[in-house]
Design a protein around this motif. Structure first.
Motif, PDB file in Angstrom:
ATOM      1  N   ASP A  32       0.919  -1.338  -0.115  1.00  0.00           N
ATOM      2  CA  ASP A  32       0.526  -0.296  -0.180  1.00  0.00           C
ATOM      3  C   ASP A  32       0.862   0.781   0.104  1.00  0.00           C
ATOM      4  O   ASP A  32       0.909   1.929   0.186  1.00  0.00           O
ATOM      5  CB  ASP A  32      -1.552   0.262   1.186  1.00  0.00           C
ATOM      6  N   VAL A  33       1.884   1.561  -1.193  1.00  0.00           N
ATOM      7  CA  VAL A  33       1.989   2.418  -1.154  1.00  0.00           C
ATOM      8  C   VAL A  33       1.437   3.671  -1.597  1.00  0.00           C
ATOM      9  O   VAL A  33       0.669   3.476  -2.530  1.00  0.00           O
ATOM     10  CB  VAL A  33       3.725   2.422  -2.051  1.00  0.00           C
ATOM     11  N   SER A  34       1.366   4.663  -1.253  1.00  0.00           N
ATOM     12  CA  SER A  34       0.066   6.017  -0.814  1.00  0.00           C
ATOM     13  C   SER A  34       1.402   6.763  -2.163  1.00  0.00           C
ATOM     14  O   SER A  34       0.533   7.825  -2.915  1.00  0.00           O
ATOM     15  CB  SER A  34       0.110   6.556   0.386  1.00  0.00           C
ATOM     16  N   THR A  53       9.555  15.324  -7.893  1.00  0.00           N
ATOM     17  CA  THR A  53       8.352  15.449  -8.492  1.00  0.00           C
ATOM     18  C   THR A  53       7.708  13.945  -7.529  1.00  0.00           C
ATOM     19  O   THR A  53       8.698  13.825  -6.286  1.00  0.00           O
ATOM     20  CB  THR A  53       8.719  14.021  -8.818  1.00  0.00           C
ATOM     21  N   THR A  54       6.599  14.183  -7.228  1.00  0.00           N
ATOM     22  CA  THR A  54       5.497  13.149  -6.542  1.00  0.00           C
ATOM     23  C   THR A  54       4.643  12.573  -7.093  1.00  0.00           C
ATOM     24  O   THR A  54       3.617  13.147  -7.741  1.00  0.00           O
ATOM     25  CB  THR A  54       4.952  13.748  -5.128  1.00  0.00           C
ATOM     26  N   ILE A  55       5.292  11.505  -7.348  1.00  0.00           N
ATOM     27  CA  ILE A  55       4.474  10.447  -8.260  1.00  0.00           C
ATOM     28  C   ILE A  55       3.399  10.106  -6.602  1.00  0.00           C
ATOM     29  O   ILE A  55       2.983   9.548  -5.967  1.00  0.00           O
ATOM     30  CB  ILE A  55       5.367   8.867  -8.337  1.00  0.00           C
ATOM     31  N   GLY A  56       2.006   9.728  -7.087  1.00  0.00           N
ATOM     32  CA  GLY A  56       0.838   9.414  -6.894  1.00  0.00           C
ATOM     33  C   GLY A  56      -0.119   8.292  -7.709  1.00  0.00           C
ATOM     34  O   GLY A  56      -1.428   7.159  -7.323  1.00  0.00           O
ATOM     35  N   ILE A  61       3.415   3.774  -9.403  1.00  0.00           N
ATOM     36  CA  ILE A  61       4.066   3.195  -8.279  1.00  0.00           C
ATOM     37  C   ILE A  61       4.141   1.569  -8.645  1.00  0.00           C
ATOM     38  O   ILE A  61       5.614   1.268  -8.057  1.00  0.00           O
ATOM     39  CB  ILE A  61       3.240   3.570  -7.378  1.00  0.00           C
ATOM     40  N   SER A  62       3.223   1.192  -9.218  1.00  0.00           N
ATOM     41  CA  SER A  62       3.680  -0.349  -9.236  1.00  0.00           C
ATOM     42  C   SER A  62       4.668  -0.850 -10.298  1.00  0.00           C
ATOM     43  O   SER A  62       5.350  -2.023  -9.797  1.00  0.00           O
ATOM     44  CB  SER A  62       2.220  -1.190  -9.817  1.00  0.00           C
ATOM     45  N   ARG A  63       5.046   0.218 -10.936  1.00  0.00           N
ATOM     46  CA  ARG A  63       6.023   0.049 -12.147  1.00  0.00           C
ATOM     47  C   ARG A  63       7.618  -0.377 -11.003  1.00  0.00           C
ATOM     48  O   ARG A  63       8.862  -1.012 -11.280  1.00  0.00           O
ATOM     49  CB  ARG A  63       6.452   0.954 -13.408  1.00  0.00           C
ATOM     50  N   ILE A  64       7.677   0.705 -10.489  1.00  0.00           N
ATOM     51  CA  ILE A  64       8.574   1.805  -9.720  1.00  0.00           C
ATOM     52  C   ILE A  64       8.696   0.040  -8.496  1.00  0.00           C
ATOM     53  O   ILE A  64      10.259   0.006  -8.072  1.00  0.00           O
ATOM     54  CB  ILE A  64       8.828   2.897  -9.422  1.00  0.00           C
ATOM     55  N   ILE A  89      14.927   9.131  -2.788  1.00  0.00           N
ATOM     56  CA  ILE A  89      13.862   8.717  -2.687  1.00  0.00           C
ATOM     57  C   ILE A  89      12.272   9.085  -1.793  1.00  0.00           C
ATOM     58  O   ILE A  89      13.130   7.788  -0.778  1.00  0.00           O
ATOM     59  CB  ILE A  89      13.859   7.253  -3.526  1.00  0.00           C
ATOM     60  N   LEU A  90      11.926   9.200  -1.442  1.00  0.00           N
ATOM     61  CA  LEU A  90      10.574   8.994   0.279  1.00  0.00           C
ATOM     62  C   LEU A  90       9.855   8.500  -0.642  1.00  0.00           C
ATOM     63  O   LEU A  90       9.193   8.660  -1.823  1.00  0.00           O
ATOM     64  CB  LEU A  90      10.636  10.297   0.224  1.00  0.00           C
ATOM     65  N   ILE A  91       9.638   6.217  -0.026  1.00  0.00           N
ATOM     66  CA  ILE A  91       8.287   6.107  -0.104  1.00  0.00           C
ATOM     67  C   ILE A  91       7.491   6.754   0.539  1.00  0.00           C
ATOM     68  O   ILE A  91       8.053   5.325   2.118  1.00  0.00           O
ATOM     69  CB  ILE A  91       8.760   4.620  -0.549  1.00  0.00           C
TER      70      ILE A  91
END
Length: 141
Positions: A32-34, A53-56, A61-64, A89-91
């Motif tokens: 559950d990465v947000s 950048t912030t990816i949501g 997210i699934s690819r990373i 990188i901050l997850i």
């Protein structure tokens, strides 16, 4: 008494050998990465919080996430005084926890390396295919 001391010594040596060889073989990421935030790194030991950048988006997210989960663990020597990772990188996870990572991004066709902030001497190799995924994500943000 000699047998007891010999047995204790052998047990201690065996335990020491097992501990020295144990290493995470894959990255431990939570479910559950947000979001994933990325910034240019200022060096090892901390995260540059001036995120580019912030990816949501779940698909990205699934690819990373898949790329990191397929990375292979290895011991490494990092000179934190002279070397510098390319990205921080901050997850962030839905439960409020987070992981800080450093990324050394390889060139096209090369491996990359990722490591947890504060644990730079245990890195994870990312395949050339994983490097392509990361480069695609970074180029399109």
């Amino acid at each position: 008494m000699k047998k007891f001391i010999l047995s204790l010594t052998l047990s201690f040596c065996a335990l020491l050998l097992i501990a020295c060889q144990s290493q995470d073989k894959e990255m431990t990421l939570l479910d559950d990465v947000s979001s994933i935030s990325i910034s240019e790194s200022n060096g090892y030991g901390g995260i540059n919080e001036n995120f580019n950048t912030t990816i949501g988006k779940d698909a990205i997210i699934s690819r990373i996430d898949d790329t990191f989960k397929n990375a292979e663990g290895r011991k490494q020597k990092v000179d934190v005084g002279t070397e510098k990772p390319d990205y921080d990188i901050l997850i962030r996870y839905e439960n409020g926890e987070n992981h800080g990572l450093h990324l050394v991004l390889g060139n096209t066709g090369e491996k990359s390396r990722v490591m947890y902030v504060g644990n730079e001497n245990s890195g994870f190799d990312i395949s050339p295919e994983g490097t392509k995924v990361l480069r695609d994500v970074l180029d399109n943000q």
